[in-house]
Motif scaffolding. Structure first.
Motif, PDB file in Angstrom:
ATOM      1  N   ASP A   1     -51.973  29.383 -65.606  1.00 39.69           N
ATOM      2  CA  ASP A   1     -52.956  30.457 -65.484  1.00 39.69           C
ATOM      3  C   ASP A   1     -53.381  30.499 -64.023  1.00 39.69           C
ATOM      4  O   ASP A   1     -54.002  29.552 -63.524  1.00 39.69           O
ATOM      5  CB  ASP A   1     -54.148  30.178 -66.400  1.00 39.69           C
ATOM      6  CG  ASP A   1     -55.188  31.281 -66.392  1.00 39.69           C
ATOM      7  OD1 ASP A   1     -55.338  31.970 -65.354  1.00 39.69           O
ATOM      8  OD2 ASP A   1     -55.867  31.447 -67.411  1.00 39.69           O
ATOM      9  N   ILE A   2     -53.023  31.570 -63.324  1.00 36.41           N
ATOM     10  CA  ILE A   2     -53.285  31.612 -61.887  1.00 36.41           C
ATOM     11  C   ILE A   2     -54.775  31.678 -61.551  1.00 36.41           C
ATOM     12  O   ILE A   2     -55.167  31.340 -60.439  1.00 36.41           O
ATOM     13  CB  ILE A   2     -52.521  32.752 -61.186  1.00 36.41           C
ATOM     14  CG1 ILE A   2     -53.039  34.113 -61.638  1.00 36.41           C
ATOM     15  CG2 ILE A   2     -51.029  32.616 -61.392  1.00 36.41           C
ATOM     16  CD1 ILE A   2     -52.799  35.194 -60.624  1.00 36.41           C
ATOM     17  N   ASP A   3     -55.604  32.096 -62.491  1.00 42.10           N
ATOM     18  CA  ASP A   3     -57.043  32.098 -62.249  1.00 42.10           C
ATOM     19  C   ASP A   3     -57.594  30.676 -62.243  1.00 42.10           C
ATOM     20  O   ASP A   3     -58.501  30.357 -61.483  1.00 42.10           O
ATOM     21  CB  ASP A   3     -57.780  32.948 -63.285  1.00 42.10           C
ATOM     22  CG  ASP A   3     -57.512  34.432 -63.098  1.00 42.10           C
ATOM     23  OD1 ASP A   3     -57.280  34.856 -61.950  1.00 42.10           O
ATOM     24  OD2 ASP A   3     -57.519  35.164 -64.107  1.00 42.10           O
ATOM     25  N   ASP A   4     -57.038  29.827 -63.102  1.00 36.35           N
ATOM     26  CA  ASP A   4     -57.463  28.421 -63.161  1.00 36.35           C
ATOM     27  C   ASP A   4     -56.797  27.574 -62.084  1.00 36.35           C
ATOM     28  O   ASP A   4     -57.329  26.536 -61.703  1.00 36.35           O
ATOM     29  CB  ASP A   4     -57.143  27.825 -64.535  1.00 36.35           C
ATOM     30  CG  ASP A   4     -57.968  28.440 -65.650  1.00 36.35           C
ATOM     31  OD1 ASP A   4     -59.028  29.033 -65.356  1.00 36.35           O
ATOM     32  OD2 ASP A   4     -57.544  28.332 -66.816  1.00 36.35           O
TER      33      ASP A   4
ATOM     34  N   VAL B   1     -46.907  28.257 -54.369  1.00 39.34           N
ATOM     35  CA  VAL B   1     -45.548  28.645 -54.776  1.00 39.34           C
ATOM     36  C   VAL B   1     -45.276  30.127 -54.531  1.00 39.34           C
ATOM     37  O   VAL B   1     -44.205  30.617 -54.864  1.00 39.34           O
ATOM     38  CB  VAL B   1     -45.243  28.255 -56.244  1.00 39.34           C
ATOM     39  CG1 VAL B   1     -45.321  26.755 -56.432  1.00 39.34           C
ATOM     40  CG2 VAL B   1     -46.133  28.971 -57.218  1.00 39.34           C
ATOM     41  N   GLY B   2     -46.233  30.838 -53.948  1.00 39.50           N
ATOM     42  CA  GLY B   2     -46.003  32.206 -53.520  1.00 39.50           C
ATOM     43  C   GLY B   2     -45.994  33.252 -54.609  1.00 39.50           C
ATOM     44  O   GLY B   2     -45.188  34.185 -54.575  1.00 39.50           O
TER      45      GLY B   2
ATOM     46  N   PHE C   1     -41.774  34.131 -63.513  1.00 42.76           N
ATOM     47  CA  PHE C   1     -41.147  32.987 -64.165  1.00 42.76           C
ATOM     48  C   PHE C   1     -40.303  32.264 -63.130  1.00 42.76           C
ATOM     49  O   PHE C   1     -39.538  32.902 -62.403  1.00 42.76           O
ATOM     50  CB  PHE C   1     -40.255  33.445 -65.323  1.00 42.76           C
ATOM     51  CG  PHE C   1     -41.006  34.148 -66.415  1.00 42.76           C
ATOM     52  CD1 PHE C   1     -41.521  33.443 -67.490  1.00 42.76           C
ATOM     53  CD2 PHE C   1     -41.213  35.516 -66.355  1.00 42.76           C
ATOM     54  CE1 PHE C   1     -42.217  34.099 -68.498  1.00 42.76           C
ATOM     55  CE2 PHE C   1     -41.904  36.184 -67.359  1.00 42.76           C
ATOM     56  CZ  PHE C   1     -42.417  35.468 -68.428  1.00 42.76           C
ATOM     57  N   LYS C   2     -40.437  30.943 -63.055  1.00 41.61           N
ATOM     58  CA  LYS C   2     -39.657  30.145 -62.109  1.00 41.61           C
ATOM     59  C   LYS C   2     -38.931  29.052 -62.867  1.00 41.61           C
ATOM     60  O   LYS C   2     -39.489  28.435 -63.771  1.00 41.61           O
ATOM     61  CB  LYS C   2     -40.548  29.546 -61.031  1.00 41.61           C
ATOM     62  CG  LYS C   2     -41.163  30.619 -60.130  1.00 41.61           C
ATOM     63  CD  LYS C   2     -41.850  30.029 -58.922  1.00 41.61           C
ATOM     64  CE  LYS C   2     -42.463  31.116 -58.081  1.00 41.61           C
ATOM     65  NZ  LYS C   2     -41.902  31.189 -56.751  1.00 41.61           N
ATOM     66  N   LEU C   3     -37.685  28.813 -62.463  1.00 38.94           N
ATOM     67  CA  LEU C   3     -36.828  27.794 -63.067  1.00 38.94           C
ATOM     68  C   LEU C   3     -36.659  26.652 -62.072  1.00 38.94           C
ATOM     69  O   LEU C   3     -36.213  26.880 -60.942  1.00 38.94           O
ATOM     70  CB  LEU C   3     -35.468  28.403 -63.425  1.00 38.94           C
ATOM     71  CG  LEU C   3     -34.328  27.452 -63.787  1.00 38.94           C
ATOM     72  CD1 LEU C   3     -34.682  26.573 -64.975  1.00 38.94           C
ATOM     73  CD2 LEU C   3     -33.054  28.247 -64.050  1.00 38.94           C
ATOM     74  N   TYR C   4     -37.033  25.438 -62.502  1.00 38.11           N
ATOM     75  CA  TYR C   4     -36.932  24.248 -61.667  1.00 38.11           C
ATOM     76  C   TYR C   4     -36.143  23.152 -62.388  1.00 38.11           C
ATOM     77  O   TYR C   4     -36.136  23.076 -63.622  1.00 38.11           O
ATOM     78  CB  TYR C   4     -38.319  23.659 -61.376  1.00 38.11           C
ATOM     79  CG  TYR C   4     -39.209  24.496 -60.506  1.00 38.11           C
ATOM     80  CD1 TYR C   4     -39.168  24.360 -59.120  1.00 38.11           C
ATOM     81  CD2 TYR C   4     -40.114  25.392 -61.053  1.00 38.11           C
ATOM     82  CE1 TYR C   4     -40.016  25.108 -58.313  1.00 38.11           C
ATOM     83  CE2 TYR C   4     -40.956  26.138 -60.255  1.00 38.11           C
ATOM     84  CZ  TYR C   4     -40.907  25.984 -58.880  1.00 38.11           C
ATOM     85  OH  TYR C   4     -41.738  26.731 -58.088  1.00 38.11           O
ATOM     86  N   LYS C   5     -35.544  22.288 -61.587  1.00 35.81           N
ATOM     87  CA  LYS C   5     -34.960  21.041 -62.075  1.00 35.81           C
ATOM     88  C   LYS C   5     -34.868  20.088 -60.890  1.00 35.81           C
ATOM     89  O   LYS C   5     -34.443  20.488 -59.804  1.00 35.81           O
ATOM     90  CB  LYS C   5     -33.577  21.246 -62.686  1.00 35.81           C
ATOM     91  CG  LYS C   5     -32.986  19.948 -63.231  1.00 35.81           C
ATOM     92  CD  LYS C   5     -31.625  20.124 -63.845  1.00 35.81           C
ATOM     93  CE  LYS C   5     -31.122  18.759 -64.311  1.00 35.81           C
ATOM     94  NZ  LYS C   5     -29.779  18.840 -64.840  1.00 35.81           N
ATOM     95  N   ASN C   6     -35.260  18.840 -61.107  1.00 36.62           N
ATOM     96  CA  ASN C   6     -35.213  17.803 -60.069  1.00 36.62           C
ATOM     97  C   ASN C   6     -35.908  18.241 -58.778  1.00 36.62           C
ATOM     98  O   ASN C   6     -35.437  17.958 -57.683  1.00 36.62           O
ATOM     99  CB  ASN C   6     -33.766  17.398 -59.768  1.00 36.62           C
ATOM    100  CG  ASN C   6     -33.115  16.713 -60.943  1.00 36.62           C
ATOM    101  OD1 ASN C   6     -33.752  16.004 -61.700  1.00 36.62           O
ATOM    102  ND2 ASN C   6     -31.830  16.942 -61.121  1.00 36.62           N
ATOM    103  N   GLY C   7     -37.014  18.970 -58.909  1.00 37.84           N
ATOM    104  CA  GLY C   7     -37.793  19.379 -57.755  1.00 37.84           C
ATOM    105  C   GLY C   7     -37.260  20.581 -57.006  1.00 37.84           C
ATOM    106  O   GLY C   7     -37.864  21.020 -56.030  1.00 37.84           O
TER     107      GLY C   7
END
Length: 109
Positions: free
Chosen positions: A59-62, A70-71, A78-84
């Protein structure tokens, strides 16, 4: 499975640095597209073909500092991450594109 809230920068870093892929929805309750796509994101998290992918929400407000770091410039994002490492991202509430992003996450298992 379920969609888990991320409530701190430390928790975000722990999640994105994990061995498994994770998809994170950055959203706000006041953003109509965010609330419109959220039930579909929940359904994707419950789909057995997506086992092994972590599903999270910020929640970007919190978590304004995290969103700024993260811009985030559009909601939902939606962002996809793995191993940083960020592998992909999607801005907007486009269900077919979200499905493709999650399918890409599955290939990273």
């Amino acid at each position: 499975m379920a969609v888990f809230p991320i409530t701190s920068m430390a928790e975000f870093r722990q999640v994105i640095n994990g061995d498994g892929p994770c998809v994170i929805q950055f959203w706000a309750v006041w953003a109509d597209q965010s609330t419109a796509i959220s039930p579909k994101f929940e359904q994707f998290s419950d789909d057995a073909t997506h086992d092994g992918v972590g599903f999270y929400k910020v929640d970007i407000d919190d978590q304004a500092d995290l969103a700024a770091e993260v811009g985030i410039t559009a909601l939902p994002t939606f962002k996809l991450y793995k191993n940083g490492k960020k592998h992909d991202e999607l801005a907007g509430a486009n269900e077919p594109s979200l499905q493709k992003l999650i399918a890409k996450a599955v290939t990273l298992i």
